[in-house]
Design an enzyme around this catalytic site. Structure first.
Site, mmCIF file in Angstrom:
data_model
loop_
_atom_site.group_PDB
_atom_site.id
_atom_site.type_symbol
_atom_site.label_atom_id
_atom_site.label_comp_id
_atom_site.label_asym_id
_atom_site.label_seq_id
_atom_site.Cartn_x
_atom_site.Cartn_y
_atom_site.Cartn_z
ATOM 1 N N GLU A 39 65.282 36.161 -14.275
ATOM 2 C CA GLU A 39 66.230 35.047 -14.244
ATOM 3 C C GLU A 39 67.639 35.618 -14.381
ATOM 4 O OE1 GLU A 39 65.429 31.900 -13.682
ATOM 5 O OE2 GLU A 39 63.312 32.448 -13.553
ATOM 6 N N ARG B 243 75.098 39.037 -16.283
ATOM 7 C CA ARG B 243 76.258 39.784 -15.798
ATOM 8 C C ARG B 243 77.521 39.132 -16.330
ATOM 9 N NH1 ARG B 243 77.447 43.234 -10.578
ATOM 10 N NH2 ARG B 243 79.619 43.720 -11.012
ATOM 11 N N ARG C 167 76.700 39.469 -8.290
ATOM 12 C CA ARG C 167 75.956 40.515 -7.594
ATOM 13 C C ARG C 167 75.237 41.427 -8.581
ATOM 14 N NH1 ARG C 167 81.467 41.868 -5.740
ATOM 15 N NH2 ARG C 167 82.374 43.309 -7.236
ATOM 16 N N ASN D 251 85.528 45.165 -18.121
ATOM 17 C CA ASN D 251 86.326 45.932 -19.090
ATOM 18 C C ASN D 251 87.729 46.212 -18.565
ATOM 19 O OD1 ASN D 251 83.933 46.059 -20.450
ATOM 20 N ND2 ASN D 251 83.601 48.252 -20.147
ATOM 21 N N GLY D 252 87.783 46.640 -17.289
ATOM 22 C CA GLY D 252 89.077 46.999 -16.703
ATOM 23 C C GLY D 252 89.994 45.793 -16.636
ATOM 24 N N ARG D 253 89.458 44.657 -16.191
ATOM 25 C CA ARG D 253 90.273 43.437 -16.087
ATOM 26 C C ARG D 253 90.756 42.985 -17.468
ATOM 27 N NH1 ARG D 253 85.920 40.355 -12.768
ATOM 28 N NH2 ARG D 253 84.828 42.321 -13.149
ATOM 29 N N TRP D 254 89.875 43.110 -18.452
ATOM 30 C CA TRP D 254 90.242 42.725 -19.823
ATOM 31 C C TRP D 254 91.471 43.512 -20.281
ATOM 32 C CZ3 TRP D 254 90.746 45.277 -24.489
ATOM 33 C CH2 TRP D 254 90.787 44.480 -25.643
ATOM 34 N N ASN E 93 79.611 54.745 -9.817
ATOM 35 C CA ASN E 93 80.860 54.788 -10.584
ATOM 36 C C ASN E 93 81.579 56.141 -10.487
ATOM 37 O OD1 ASN E 93 79.619 52.523 -13.153
ATOM 38 N ND2 ASN E 93 81.036 52.083 -11.489
ATOM 39 N N ASP F 270 80.262 44.022 -17.256
ATOM 40 C CA ASP F 270 81.391 44.158 -16.331
ATOM 41 C C ASP F 270 82.623 43.434 -16.866
ATOM 42 O OD1 ASP F 270 82.522 45.191 -14.026
ATOM 43 O OD2 ASP F 270 81.965 43.479 -12.784
ATOM 44 N N ARG G 121 92.865 50.874 -18.325
ATOM 45 C CA ARG G 121 91.485 50.403 -18.180
ATOM 46 C C ARG G 121 90.570 50.934 -19.284
ATOM 47 N NH1 ARG G 121 89.581 48.448 -13.539
ATOM 48 N NH2 ARG G 121 87.660 49.567 -13.932
HETATM 49 C C1 IPE Z 1 78.463 47.547 -12.328
HETATM 50 O O1 IPE Z 1 79.813 47.285 -12.418
HETATM 51 C C2 IPE Z 1 78.143 48.829 -13.028
HETATM 52 C C3 IPE Z 1 78.223 48.818 -14.478
HETATM 53 C C4 IPE Z 1 78.440 47.768 -15.211
HETATM 54 C C5 IPE Z 1 78.004 50.086 -15.121
HETATM 55 P P1 IPE Z 1 80.817 47.738 -11.265
HETATM 56 O O2 IPE Z 1 82.172 47.258 -11.670
HETATM 57 O O3 IPE Z 1 80.676 49.190 -11.003
HETATM 58 O O4 IPE Z 1 80.255 46.938 -10.013
HETATM 59 P P2 IPE Z 1 80.976 46.522 -8.669
HETATM 60 O O5 IPE Z 1 81.698 47.724 -8.152
HETATM 61 O O6 IPE Z 1 81.935 45.436 -9.006
HETATM 62 O O7 IPE Z 1 79.870 46.052 -7.795
HETATM 63 C C1 IPE Z 2 82.402 47.782 -16.308
HETATM 64 O O1 IPE Z 2 83.740 47.425 -16.341
HETATM 65 C C2 IPE Z 2 82.162 49.132 -16.953
HETATM 66 C C3 IPE Z 2 81.823 50.197 -16.000
HETATM 67 C C4 IPE Z 2 81.562 50.017 -14.729
HETATM 68 C C5 IPE Z 2 81.771 51.546 -16.515
HETATM 69 P P1 IPE Z 2 84.700 47.707 -15.107
HETATM 70 O O2 IPE Z 2 85.422 48.996 -15.359
HETATM 71 O O3 IPE Z 2 83.964 47.652 -13.839
HETATM 72 O O4 IPE Z 2 85.717 46.507 -15.233
HETATM 73 P P2 IPE Z 2 86.337 45.663 -14.038
HETATM 74 O O5 IPE Z 2 85.199 45.131 -13.226
HETATM 75 O O6 IPE Z 2 87.181 46.601 -13.249
HETATM 76 O O7 IPE Z 2 87.115 44.604 -14.720
HETATM 77 MG MG MG Z 3 83.548 46.154 -12.527
#
Ligand code: IPE
Ligand code: IPE
Ligand code: MG
Length: 245
Positions: free
Chosen positions: A201, A182, A188, A16-19, A62, A14, A27
């Protein structure tokens, strides 16, 4: 006693988008950068002889994202499945998957199948991609199989136990994850491997997935090795003391 290595590591990749967003980028650039992390972590798990690495790549939830992000993610997944074949072969990595694979675009399914077939005889790490995956859906799918078997008279309801359910999950032979990591800081599970992680764990790090490398994996493993796993019981040294009393 030498510290135990986890047999199976699961990662909720998790952040990637914030990065990307903190860098003023789209994103999808974060998802692209995340591929380098996937390669680095896979190679390190292969080197450490980790039996299985399961990466949560696309959840069944997703699909709620904007159409363009989904489309670009599917393109990236297809590119990953073709572009990483040499890396997988060179590292003796076998690619497998869990999830409702039928629900993925045909072009992705085709490349997934080809890469799975190509790497099927590799004997190193099993790199399992969770694609269109939901933990509840996996249990639903298992229950449907059981119901069909009961209907056909192959099974009676009282024969349904934990082992019967586990045997009908997507990869029934997988060891349960010892360690679930995570990235991105959220505490979560987001519907990841619900059945299998009952005694895993958990390790949450603020590091965003595109920044995660072998050194971060090492930190998680060292942390895991300090844990005392009790599975509801008592550890030996306490047990013997209690017994002596
Ligand atoms: C969990 O990340 C799913 C994957 C890493 C593929 P999300 O970004 O979808 O999870 P939430 O929405 O924050 O719970
Ligand atoms: C996780 O990164 C990758 C996928 C869910 C496909 P996110 O896209 O959820 O990144 P954030 O949580 O928005 O930073
Ligand atoms: Mg995410």
């Amino acid at each position: 006693m030498s510290p135990q290595m986890p047999r199976h590591i699961g990662i909720i990749m998790d952040g990637n988008g914030r990065w990307a967003q903190v860098r003023g980028m789209m994103r999808i650039r974060g998802h692209e950068a995340g591929v380098d992390s996937v390669r680095a972590v896979t190679e390190e798990c292969a080197r450490l002889k980790i039996e299985q690495l399961t990466l949560y790549a696309f959840s069944a939830e997703n699909w709620k994202r904007p159409g363009l992000e989904i489309e670009l993610l599917m393109q990236l997944l297809k590119r990953f499945l073709t572009g990483e074949r040499d890396t997988l072969m060179n590292n003796d990595v076998r690619l497998t998957s869990v999830g409702r694979i039928d629900g993925l675009p045909k072009a992705v399914r085709r490349e997934l199948e080809l890469t799975q077939t190509l790497t099927a005889n590799n004997r190193g790490t099993n790199l399992c991609l969770a694609l269109n995956y939901g933990g509840r859906l996996e249990i639903v799918d298992a229950v449907r199989k059981l119901a069909a078997e009961v209907k056909e008279g192959k099974l009676t309801p009282d024969q349904i136990d934990e082992a019967a359910i586990a045997a009908r999950l997507y990869q029934p032979k997988m060891p349960e994850p010892d360690l679930v990591i995570r990235t991105g800081g959220e505490m979560r599970i987001s519907n990841f491997l619900l059945w299998q992680i009952s005694y895993s764990e958990l390790y949450v790090t603020d590091t965003l997935w595109p920044e995660f490398r072998a050194e971060h994996l090492h930190r998680a493993i060292v942390d895991f090795q300090r844990r005392e796993r009790r599975y509801g019981g008592l550890v030996d040294r306490i047990q013997s003391k209690a017994g002596a009393g």
